[in-house]
Design a protein around this motif. Structure first.
Motif, mmCIF file in Angstrom:
data_model
loop_
_atom_site.group_PDB
_atom_site.id
_atom_site.type_symbol
_atom_site.label_atom_id
_atom_site.label_comp_id
_atom_site.label_asym_id
_atom_site.label_seq_id
_atom_site.Cartn_x
_atom_site.Cartn_y
_atom_site.Cartn_z
ATOM 1 N N ALA A 17 -35.964 -38.256 -74.342
ATOM 2 C CA ALA A 17 -35.714 -37.609 -75.363
ATOM 3 C C ALA A 17 -35.909 -35.898 -74.915
ATOM 4 N N VAL A 18 -34.869 -34.972 -75.384
ATOM 5 C CA VAL A 18 -35.140 -33.633 -75.468
ATOM 6 C C VAL A 18 -35.565 -33.214 -76.815
ATOM 7 N N ALA A 19 -34.845 -33.923 -78.222
ATOM 8 C CA ALA A 19 -35.289 -33.422 -79.098
ATOM 9 C C ALA A 19 -35.219 -34.763 -80.035
ATOM 10 N N GLU A 20 -36.437 -34.815 -80.879
ATOM 11 C CA GLU A 20 -36.474 -36.061 -81.676
ATOM 12 C C GLU A 20 -36.968 -35.745 -83.022
ATOM 13 N N GLY A 39 -33.026 -24.246 -74.400
ATOM 14 C CA GLY A 39 -33.641 -25.549 -73.961
ATOM 15 C C GLY A 39 -33.917 -26.478 -75.171
ATOM 16 N N ALA A 40 -33.880 -25.877 -76.283
ATOM 17 C CA ALA A 40 -34.210 -26.654 -77.423
ATOM 18 C C ALA A 40 -33.662 -28.091 -77.623
ATOM 19 N N VAL A 206 -34.113 -26.454 -84.413
ATOM 20 C CA VAL A 206 -34.473 -27.526 -83.744
ATOM 21 C C VAL A 206 -35.149 -26.661 -82.510
ATOM 22 N N THR A 207 -36.632 -27.223 -82.023
ATOM 23 C CA THR A 207 -37.128 -27.004 -81.051
ATOM 24 C C THR A 207 -37.844 -27.972 -80.429
ATOM 25 N N GLY A 208 -37.316 -28.973 -79.981
ATOM 26 C CA GLY A 208 -37.866 -30.192 -79.412
ATOM 27 C C GLY A 208 -37.982 -31.369 -80.568
#
Ligand code: ADP
Ligand code: MG
Lengths: 238, 278
Positions: A17-20, A39-40, A206-208
């Motif tokens: 996952a890069v964002a969850e 990159g978020a 969103v940031t991660g």
């Protein structure tokens, strides 16, 4: 029932996952702005909503009369398109592709739709021009016209103004605002605070993970807003 | 000289050969733009080597028509290469380089060990660079080439709009529900068919030139997808015709002559484009 509802959604690549923890919904007529630093995972989230990337976990529900593929997409700029020999008309027309089904050629309905959207985007006079010779702002309007052919309900725009000069950027935001006023639901990604943010009805930060989701008017009071603006400020200091 | 040409054209088999040559040239130019813009050139290259290996196998099996063997093998290889190129784990170009070289080695080996022919290097040479003359094509090959060319052209026309969409912006097409994977597969299969067809005309080493040169030339002159496609087809047909006629009159190798004509046209287009934009 919302157009799009994300439930405990994780997005990413190859199982990572890069964002969850994404929980939000987009209703008809909304203008959702997705913000977060580079990159978020914003583009990844877009691609997942568009079925271009597999869901890592959680779920996305499409409803309220929106079919899963009834989305007009304006991708983040890619180099491959820059040198492509294609006229404005050919590109806008290709927004109708999914309507073709098993038919080999476009009919009157598709040609009319393309013409209507080229006129809306004020590029009808450019229809026989080559895409690669257009200015940045014109290119984006061509791709927007193509997206409008693909959907009359929901537009998804990934950093549509990056690389455009301030005047053209302001015009482009105006255009989006107008489409939204006419009833088009809009999801737009950007990585900084900008004037277009004022037009949004909802903000997703969103940031991660999900830092904020809610009405745009309440965003300025949130913790997430302070984080974003402090990044902006330090950037400005340099 | 023209008299000599006229005399040749009295023979039906010469006429068929010319017609087939032109049809193959037309087919091979159609997907050139897609191949260049989708960065699929590597698949074309890899496949032409696979087709060489396949032809070696076919020629020692003594079948009536080698196409019956080379076609399925090349099509399967096209599908595998496409799948391989998409998976991130397998380095696409390394795999293709390996398959290419292996096919060449195996092909040459087979032809040497099993060939009953007295002139092995002549056989190898004509597989790599095409028959010394298109007139030596067998009747059955000419028939198969004719049918397949028509099929390729028909499929291209039917799927023209979809091929444009998938070539210009695959992600957009996918996002609107177009089954881009299926069309990529279709493109790869057509490329395989074209390569097998073109091998008869110019041989496996030169087939990439037949596919790519007309497209590159047309892209110098034209600015829309449709005009590039049409121009590229015209260039390819004219060059093939020219090449075939010259090769008949001066007994030069057909394949090389056609490719030289394509190259000359590319140079002219390049200069025109330079002068125009300067
Ligand atoms: N195709 C890909 N495969 C693997 N990782 C990727 C891929 N594309 C992007 N990433 C990674 O995923 C993260 C999020 O990228 P992205 O969604 O493009 O961010 P944003 O659009 O918010 O700037 C980044 O760390 C990026 O390196
Ligand atoms: Mg992005």
């Amino acid at each position: 029932m919302a157009f799009i509802k994300c439930i405990d959604l994780s997005v990413g690549y190859e199982g990572k996952a890069v964002a969850e923890g994404l929980n939000f919904e987009v209703n008809e007529g909304d203008y959702l702005c997705i913000v977060g630093e580079n990159g978020a995972g914003k583009s990844t989230l877009m691609k997942t909503m568009l079925h271009l990337t597999k869901i890592i976990s959680g779920d996305i529900e499409y409803g309220d009369g929106l079919k899963p593929y009834e989305i007009g997409y304006l991708p983040q700029q890619t180099i491959t398109q820059q040198d492509f020999p294609a006229s404005v008309k050919e590109i806008v027309m290709s927004g109708n592709l999914s309507k073709l089904g098993l038919r080999p050629f476009y009919g009157k309905a598709e040609r009319d739709e393309a013409k209507r959207n080229m006129k809306r985007m004020d590029i009808y006079d450019l229809r026989n021009k080559s895409f690669k010779n257009l200015s940045g702002g014109q290119k984006q309007r061509v791709l927007l016209a193509r997206a409008l052919c693909a959907s009359t309900k929901l537009l998804v725009l990934d950093e549509p103004v990056s690389g455009l000069d301030p005047k053209v950027t302001a015009d482009f935001y105006q255009l989006i605002k107008k489409l939204n006023d006419e009833g088009m639901t809009v999801i737009m990604v950007s990585h900084d605070i900008h004037e277009g943010l004022n037009d949004a009805t909802h903000i997703l930060h969103v940031t991660g993970k999900q830092l904020y989701f809610g009405e745009a008017s309440k965003y300025a009071d949130s913790e997430a807003y302070k984080i974003l603006t402090s990044i902006e400020l330090t950037k400005g200091d340099k | 000289m023209l008299h000599q040409l006229y005399e040749y054209l009295q023979y039906p088999f010469v006429r068929y050969a010319v017609i087939v040559g032109v049809l193959i040239a037309l087919c091979s130019s159609l997907l050139g733009v897609t191949l260049v813009l989708k960065r699929y050139s590597f698949i074309g290259d890899g496949l032409s080597h696979v087709a060489f290996g396949a032809l070696a196998i076919a020629s020692i099996m003594k079948v009536t028509s080698t196409t019956l063997i080379t076609m399925p093998i090349t099509v399967i290889a096209a599908i595998l290469l496409l799948k391989g190129g998409q998976s991130a784990k397998l380095k696409g170009d390394a795999a293709i380089a390996m398959i290419s070289v292996a096919s060449l080695a195996i092909g040459y080996m087979l032809m040497n060990v099993f060939s009953a022919s007295a002139n092995v290097s002549g056989d190898v040479c004509s597989t790599l660079f095409g028959s010394t003359s298109i007139l030596t094509l067998k009747q059955s090959e000419v028939m198969i080439c004719f049918i397949l060319s028509i099929v390729v052209i028909t499929v291209f026309v039917i799927f023209y709009n979809k091929i444009f969409g998938v070539t210009f912006d695959e992600n957009f097409a996918r996002a609107t529900g177009v089954r881009a994977g299926a069309y990529n597969l279709l493109i790869a299969v057509i490329i395989a068919v074209i390569i097998v067809l073109g091998m008869n005309l110019v041989g496996s080493l030169l087939i990439s030139a037949l596919i790519i040169f007309p497209a590159l030339s047309a892209m110098r002159l034209m600015r829309t997808f449709k005009s590039v496609t049409i121009t590229s087809a015209i260039i390819s047909v004219v060059c093939a015709l020219l090449g075939i006629i010259i090769s008949i009159l001066y007994s030069t190798p057909t394949g090389s002559t056609i490719v030289c004509a394509d190259m000359a046209v590319f140079l002219v287009c390049y200069v025109i484009d330079r002068v125009r934009t300067a």
